[in-house]
Design an enzyme around this catalytic site. Structure first.
Site, mmCIF file in Angstrom:
data_model
loop_
_atom_site.group_PDB
_atom_site.id
_atom_site.type_symbol
_atom_site.label_atom_id
_atom_site.label_comp_id
_atom_site.label_asym_id
_atom_site.label_seq_id
_atom_site.Cartn_x
_atom_site.Cartn_y
_atom_site.Cartn_z
ATOM 1 N N HIS A 8 47.044 56.643 15.209
ATOM 2 C CA HIS A 8 46.042 55.612 15.481
ATOM 3 C C HIS A 8 46.581 54.580 16.464
ATOM 4 C CE1 HIS A 8 43.208 52.327 13.681
ATOM 5 N NE2 HIS A 8 42.588 53.005 14.629
ATOM 6 N N ARG A 9 46.007 54.545 17.658
ATOM 7 C CA ARG A 9 46.474 53.655 18.730
ATOM 8 C C ARG A 9 47.972 53.878 18.977
ATOM 9 N NH1 ARG A 9 43.470 48.270 16.206
ATOM 10 N NH2 ARG A 9 41.685 49.434 15.440
ATOM 11 N N GLU A 35 45.462 58.989 19.330
ATOM 12 C CA GLU A 35 44.187 58.307 19.558
ATOM 13 C C GLU A 35 44.431 57.017 20.314
ATOM 14 O OE1 GLU A 35 41.004 55.327 18.355
ATOM 15 O OE2 GLU A 35 43.170 55.276 18.012
ATOM 16 N N ASP A 37 42.124 53.699 22.763
ATOM 17 C CA ASP A 37 40.835 53.057 23.021
ATOM 18 C C ASP A 37 40.734 52.635 24.481
ATOM 19 O OD1 ASP A 37 40.002 52.729 20.069
ATOM 20 O OD2 ASP A 37 41.980 51.792 20.135
ATOM 21 N N HIS A 50 42.008 48.079 22.295
ATOM 22 C CA HIS A 50 40.957 48.222 21.290
ATOM 23 C C HIS A 50 39.870 47.169 21.407
ATOM 24 C CE1 HIS A 50 39.070 47.614 17.319
ATOM 25 N NE2 HIS A 50 39.137 48.930 17.242
ATOM 26 N N GLU A 100 38.856 57.041 22.743
ATOM 27 C CA GLU A 100 37.661 56.391 22.220
ATOM 28 C C GLU A 100 37.072 55.432 23.245
ATOM 29 O OE1 GLU A 100 36.129 53.397 18.695
ATOM 30 O OE2 GLU A 100 37.920 54.621 18.336
ATOM 31 N N LYS A 102 35.215 52.432 23.943
ATOM 32 C CA LYS A 102 34.779 51.207 23.280
ATOM 33 C C LYS A 102 33.650 50.544 24.052
ATOM 34 C CE LYS A 102 36.568 50.074 20.113
ATOM 35 N NZ LYS A 102 36.512 50.497 18.698
ATOM 36 N N ASP A 215 48.247 55.036 10.762
ATOM 37 C CA ASP A 215 49.108 54.085 11.466
ATOM 38 C C ASP A 215 50.580 54.326 11.159
ATOM 39 O OD1 ASP A 215 46.736 52.728 12.180
ATOM 40 O OD2 ASP A 215 46.869 51.380 10.467
#
Length: 227
Positions: A8-9, A35, A37, A50, A100, A102, A215
């Site tokens: 995640h990120r 992943e 953003d 993000h 992703e 945003k 995370d």
């Protein structure tokens, strides 16, 4: 079928989120997918961040859309890291990427990069915005897409199918076995986020998910040793 772990990120539990340092750490920890953003800067760069503004994750303030890339790159994104652009991430790590959108406006810019660099097989494009996924489907007919949702009902399956998504990525706190089975019956993969504890991982396994967004490095290790 393999059970995916998605960083995640990057690996934001232990590194500054959405930085090259975080993405390199995620790759080193052995996740399957990274992943990230995307927003557009004032001058149209695909900025990896993000939030719509820089306040939370940098030493600056203000909206991303009101700053040029050069201005954004002057900011400290944590531990001396600079805000990266999407192309830098592509060049820095080798893993598959889950990008992703945003900002719906970023769909066109992302499509151009994916097409020009032949990244269709490496990049999966996800979004909370149905219209962004529909746009991507038109711009890049062959790319994999996923619908992300936090507050959702059974209609999330129909929404995903309507925009041609192959994946639903859902807040695990609202997931039910019935919904997972409905999604699988519709040929959709189901991911749960954000899974940061062993209890949450056991829940994900019990629900029959196809993977988790995490995370924390220890979740990847737990998956590795219990697969």
């Amino acid at each position: 079928m393999s059970f995916l772990t998605i960083g995640h990120r990057g690996m934001m539990g232990v590194e500054p989120e959405n930085t090259l340092r975080s993405f390199v750490r995620a790759e080193r920890e052995g996740v399957d997918v990274i992943e990230l953003d995307l927003h557009l800067s004032k001058d149209g760069a695909l900025v990896v961040m993000h939030d719509p503004d820089v306040d939370r994750t940098t030493d600056g303030t203000g909206a991303i859309a009101e700053r040029t890339l050069a201005e954004l790159r002057e900011l400290d994104a944590g531990r001396g890291e600079r805000i990266p652009v999407f192309e830098q991430v592509v060049d820095t790590v080798r893993l598959p990427l889950q990008a992703e959108i945003k900002d719906v406006a970023a769909a066109q810019a992302l499509a151009e990069v994916v097409r020009s660099r032949d990244l269709t097989d490496r990049v999966e494009i996800i979004s909370f915005h149905d219209e962004a996924l529909a746009a991507i489907r038109t711009l890049l007919p062959g790319v994999r897409t996923g619908l992300v949702a936090e507050r959702y009902g059974a209609d999330v399956v129909d929404r995903a199918k309507a925009v041609g998504a192959e994946v639903v990525s859902l807040d695990i706190r609202r997931l039910s076995l019935e919904l997972v089975e409905r999604a699988h019956a519709a040929q959709l993969k189901v991911l749960g986020w954000t899974v940061n504890t062993h209890d949450q991982l056991r829940l994900a396994r019990g629900l029959g998910l196809d993977g988790v967004v995490t995370d924390q490095p220890e979740i990847r290790r737990a998956v590795r040793f219990t697969a």
